[in-house]
Design a protein around this motif. Structure first.
Motif, PDB file in Angstrom:
ATOM      1  N   THR A 156      39.970  24.675 -23.403  1.00  0.00           N
ATOM      2  CA  THR A 156      41.327  24.507 -22.851  1.00  0.00           C
ATOM      3  C   THR A 156      41.643  25.458 -21.693  1.00  0.00           C
ATOM      4  OG1 THR A 156      42.181  25.978 -24.575  1.00  0.00           O
ATOM      5  CG2 THR A 156      42.380  23.605 -24.977  1.00  0.00           C
ATOM      6  N   LEU A 197      47.731  17.465 -29.222  1.00  0.00           N
ATOM      7  CA  LEU A 197      48.047  18.374 -28.111  1.00  0.00           C
ATOM      8  C   LEU A 197      49.347  19.084 -28.454  1.00  0.00           C
ATOM      9  CD1 LEU A 197      47.722  19.454 -25.243  1.00  0.00           C
ATOM     10  CD2 LEU A 197      48.550  17.281 -24.350  1.00  0.00           C
ATOM     11  N   MET A 214      44.255  21.571 -28.122  1.00  0.00           N
ATOM     12  CA  MET A 214      44.089  20.173 -27.689  1.00  0.00           C
ATOM     13  C   MET A 214      42.774  19.590 -28.188  1.00  0.00           C
ATOM     14  SD  MET A 214      44.376  18.459 -23.916  1.00  0.00           S
ATOM     15  CE  MET A 214      43.196  19.503 -23.087  1.00  0.00           C
ATOM     16  N   GLY A 313      51.963  16.448 -24.248  1.00  0.00           N
ATOM     17  CA  GLY A 313      52.088  16.650 -25.690  1.00  0.00           C
ATOM     18  C   GLY A 313      53.287  15.918 -26.251  1.00  0.00           C
TER      19      GLY A 313
END
Ligand code: UT7
Length: 329
Positions: A156, A197, A214, A313
């Motif tokens: 990430t 997410l 994520m 998200g």
């Protein structure tokens, strides 16, 4: 039909001075420039200085947009700011920007839709303007995502960057000109996907900020399908075909997503604006920053149809179709 429509007066942006390259990252986590460039298209991202907060970035972007429109803070009576990295739990980052700009009338508030924050903020401001409640809005997407990254998680931390983008929207009498401004917006969300997410903390749960988590390849698949759906939906809502759209300005998460969506929609990639190599994923700031870049380099011109989209998200996702009308009529 409403008596009012909206017009896009200007777009501005701000990127922090510090640049973090893929090579820099390879000294922090086990990664390589080749892997990041090949899997994401990202070459570098900007990182806010320790003393810079999201409201600082947002204020700089707002000042840029105001200056390009030939306006001052006194002309603004609404600030809608999309962010998932606010300066504080409260007050909202929008009210901090309001104070920093010296805006003393109207209202300011944040919108939390993560990477879709700019599209959701644009839709919100557009509704208020069309309803006649406010006259001129600053719509801002601003993030210091670097502050909630787990810098030991290579899957990430290589993806995100900091920045801010802003747009000045103005109320105009409907039909003058008939086809300028925000033409259609499509907003979607589905909370069933929250575990793919998210940030693993928050004021009411862990009492901490949390870090971004994520499931990248699952998000990838949803992103291509959901973005493609909302692009088709917004075009249909506005009664235009995708062939009529001059420019596609996507959320800048991954070059492979941009390419896959373009392929899915049958859109020539030459009409897709990409800043992912230089900015990485700046979440709510990515769409207005890409738009500002393509206006600055002369690609996007007055009168052209621009389709913006994002997913983040939640999931939250959506698209907005605008016709650039920046010149005073
Ligand atoms: O803004 C919100 C929307 N967000 C997105 O749209 C992000 C969507 N997802 C993506 O962009 C991609 O899924 C990623 C870029 C996050 C990952 O790419 P991927 O092709 O899906 O890779 P992967 O997650 O399937 O991982 C493949 C391999 C793994 O190794 P193994 O298990 O095959 O041995 C990972 O451990 O790549 C490894 N890997 C890395 N290697 C070097 C993951 N990150 C890195 C890294 N450097 N930074």
């Amino acid at each position: 039909m409403s008596a009012y429509a909206t017009r896009v007066r200007s777009v501005g942006g701000y990127l922090p001075a510090k640049v973090l390259t893929n090579a820099d990252l390879s000294r922090i986590v086990s990664t390589t420039d080749e892997w990041i460039a090949e899997r994401t298209g990202i070459r570098q991202r900007h990182i806010a200085a320790d003393c810079e907060t999201t409201s600082d970035l947002a204020t700089r972007a707002a000042e840029d947009a105001l200056q390009r429109a030939g306006l001052t803070a006194d002309d603004i009576d609404l600030i809608v700011l999309g962010t998932t990295t606010p300066d504080f739990t409260f007050p909202s980052t929008a009210t901090m920007v309001q104070q920093k700009l010296g805006v003393t009338r109207g209202a300011a508030f944040d919108v939390q839709a993560v990477c879709s924050g700019f599209i959701f903020s644009l839709a919100t401001a557009d509704n208020f303007l069309v309803r006649g409640q406010f006259e001129r809005a600053l719509v801002i997407g601003a993030e210091t995502l670097s502050r909630i990254l787990d810098w030991s998680d290579r899957s990430t931390c290589v993806l995100f960057g900091d920045g801010a983008g802003a747009m000045v929207l103005e109320r105009t009498p409907a039909g003058k000109p008939a086809d300028a401004g925000v033409l259609a917006v499509e907003l979607r969300s589905d909370g069933r996907f929250r575990d793919l997410l998210f940030a693993d903390g928050g004021p009411s749960s862990t009492r901490t900020t949390g870090k971004l988590r994520m499931a990248g390849n699952q998000v990838f698949k949803h992103a291509v399908l959901k973005i493609s759906e909302s692009v088709r939906a917004v075009a249909e809502r506005a009664g235009v075909s995708l062939d009529e759209v001059d420019w596609f300005v996507p959320h800048q998460a991954n070059q492979r997503i941009l390419t896959a969506v373009a392929r899915e929609l049958g859109v020539d990639e030459a009409r897709v604006v990409s800043t992912v190599a230089q900015h990485g994923n700046t979440s709510a700031a990515s769409v207005p920053l890409a738009l500002a870049a393509a206006i600055d380099d002369g690609r996007i011109k007055d009168g052209e149809l621009v389709l913006m989209e994002a997913i983040g998200g939640g999931f939250t996702w959506g698209a907005a179709l605008i016709r650039m009308g920046m010149k005073q009529s």
